[in-house]
Design a protein around this motif. Structure first.
Motif, short mmCIF file in Angstrom:
data_model
loop_
_atom_site.label_atom_id
_atom_site.label_comp_id
_atom_site.label_asym_id
_atom_site.label_seq_id
_atom_site.Cartn_x
_atom_site.Cartn_y
_atom_site.Cartn_z
N ARG A 98 -6.55 -3.66 -0.24
CA ARG A 98 -6.20 -3.46 1.12
C ARG A 98 -6.47 -1.81 1.50
N ALA A 99 -5.99 -1.20 0.40
CA ALA A 99 -6.31 0.47 0.42
C ALA A 99 -7.56 0.81 0.82
N LEU A 100 -8.41 0.27 0.19
CA LEU A 100 -10.08 0.47 0.44
C LEU A 100 -10.37 -0.18 1.71
N ILE A 137 0.80 -1.04 0.15
CA ILE A 137 0.00 0.02 0.19
C ILE A 137 0.87 1.12 0.12
N ASP A 138 0.71 2.21 -0.88
CA ASP A 138 1.40 3.41 -0.79
C ASP A 138 0.42 4.48 -0.86
N ALA A 146 -8.25 5.29 -3.35
CA ALA A 146 -9.32 4.62 -2.75
C ALA A 146 -10.19 5.90 -2.03
N LEU A 147 -9.62 6.90 -1.54
CA LEU A 147 -10.17 7.96 -1.18
C LEU A 147 -11.22 8.73 -2.26
N LEU A 148 -10.37 9.13 -3.35
CA LEU A 148 -11.02 9.81 -4.13
C LEU A 148 -12.08 8.97 -4.91
N VAL A 149 -12.19 7.93 -5.15
CA VAL A 149 -13.35 7.04 -5.59
C VAL A 149 -14.44 6.86 -4.51
N SER A 150 -14.10 7.07 -3.31
CA SER A 150 -15.23 7.17 -2.36
C SER A 150 -15.68 8.28 -2.26
N HIS A 151 -15.05 9.31 -2.58
CA HIS A 151 -15.66 10.75 -2.63
C HIS A 151 -16.50 10.98 -3.79
#
Length: 399
Positions: free
Chosen positions: A276-278, A212-213, A220-225
């Motif tokens: 794993r990031a999500l 994970i980097d 993951a945060l962008l897609v979630s937003h």
């Protein structure tokens, strides 16, 4: 005294690590899958209660950030959903819904027997039943004035809020032990190869795992937003159509839609589903949400309603455990997913949907992934159950 938003979030983070420390040091918490934020949050809530008792000062928290954490979490849950899984398991979704409706009735029958034994008005039963437990604080507050008008009880609001508060605590304490019993008694095991939807498994030092980097985490945060943005739009459209749902429900649905269309239309676009990031994003948002929710409990609201409240809720917990062990788990298929769902069912029938997810997350950390459980339960507990609960509450209030 109200602690501002920044301090509330900071304390929520401290509470999580305090709970994680307790989990490492106390075998019961670790062995019986008690979510990490629970023990630390209860310690803080007890601390605010002691301050209230000594000084009369009510310490409350600005929880505005908590709403964002909730929609972020359910957006990640939707992103991990695969339509083919829902299609293959449509029967399980229907069975879960029917069992939930049955238990709403059972819960109110138990409460009705309890209030009758204590000489309270029959209409007050819902405040020790599904209005406060399955419905939570919001439903309890919404029905309080109506029940107060019917019963003439001035303290009915306090009774409902107290039941919802204590229910949250009980929900986080019983779900994990029930799942542990079912899993170990039936020799069940989860999928250790699949990355969990939420609740990354505990890892041994040096154990290899997916890299994970900052790029994968930001993706993951962008897609979630983006999901949340579309969730806001859908929420507005539904509101105009007269369907008033919590914001996290449209976000969950939009996560499912986008995760099952965008990768097909744009196969080269990196997509964070089941990475794993999500999963880390899910863990962070859920853990901090639960920590802030539980640490803000106002135990002083339990004063004056102790006898009937404790007696009836003790019976409610016992009935829930019996129902899960002898009805819910067998009818859901006696599988590992059914065992994880059992922890979730205890969580939301006594507490709330996030409590249910936290219970299931804690179980999957120890025993392996169960992705389907994290899709089925929110669809029922956050979408269908409010409609069924309103009908049943209306029936029992009218008795």
């Amino acid at each position: 005294m109200v602690l501002p938003s920044f301090l509330s979030v900071t304390l929520g983070l401290i509470v999580y690590f305090l709970g994680a420390f307790f989990t490492r040091k106390i075998a019961f918490l670790r062995n019986y899958n008690i979510p990490e934020p629970v023990s630390g949050s209860i310690a803080v809530a007890l601390g605010t209660w002691v301050i209230f008792r000594w000084t009369g000062t009510e310490i409350t928290f600005d929880l505005s950030i908590r709403d964002y954490l909730l929609v972020l979490f359910f957006s990640t849950i939707g992103l991990n959903a695969q339509i083919q899984d829902l299609y293959r398991n449509g029967k399980a979704l229907l069975v879960l819904l029917l069992l939930t409706v049955v238990f709403i009735v059972v819960q109110n029958v138990v409460a009705l027997i309890g209030v009758t034994a204590f000489g309270l008005p029959r209409a007050s039963a819902v405040m020790l039943g599904s209005a406060s437990l399955i419905g939570g604080h919001g439903t309890s507050i919404a029905w309080g004035p109506r029940v107060s008008e019917i019963t003439g009880m001035d303290s009915i609001d306090e009774l409902g809020i107290a039941a919802a508060t204590l229910g949250l605590v009980l929900a986080t304490l019983v779900g994990g032990p029930i799942a542990k019993f079912l899993i170990e008694r039936n020799g069940l095991e989860g999928d250790h190869e699949t990355v969990p939807t939420v609740g990354l498994e505990y890892e041994e030092p040096g154990e290899p795992h997916e890299q994970i980097d900052h790029v994968s985490l930001m993706r993951a945060l962008l897609v979630s937003h983006v999901v949340i943005l579309f969730g806001y739009i859908l929420h507005g459209l539904l509101a105009r159509a007269g369907l008033d749902l919590p914001l996290f429900v449209p976000c969950l649905l939009m996560g499912i839609v986008l995760s099952n269309t965008v990768p097909v239309a744009l196969p080269r676009l990196p997509w964070p589903a089941r990475t794993r990031a999500l999963a880390i994003t899910s863990d962070y948002s859920l853990s901090l949400f639960l920590a802030m929710s539980l640490m803000s409990m106002q135990f002083w609201t339990l004063q004056g309603v102790g006898g009937p409240l404790i007696a009836v809720l003790a019976v409610q917990v016992a009935v829930a455990a019996v129902f899960i062990l002898f009805v819910f788990f067998p009818l859901m298929g006696r599988s590992y997913t059914a065992a994880v769902l059992s922890a979730g069912f205890a969580g939301f029938t006594l507490g709330a949907t996030p409590t249910a997810i936290a219970n299931m997350s804690s179980v999957t950390k120890s025993y392996g992934a169960a992705p389907l459980a994290f899709i089925l339960l929110p669809l029922v507990s956050a979408f269908f159950v409010d409609l069924a609960n309103a009908v049943v509450i209306q029936f029992f209030v009218s008795l």
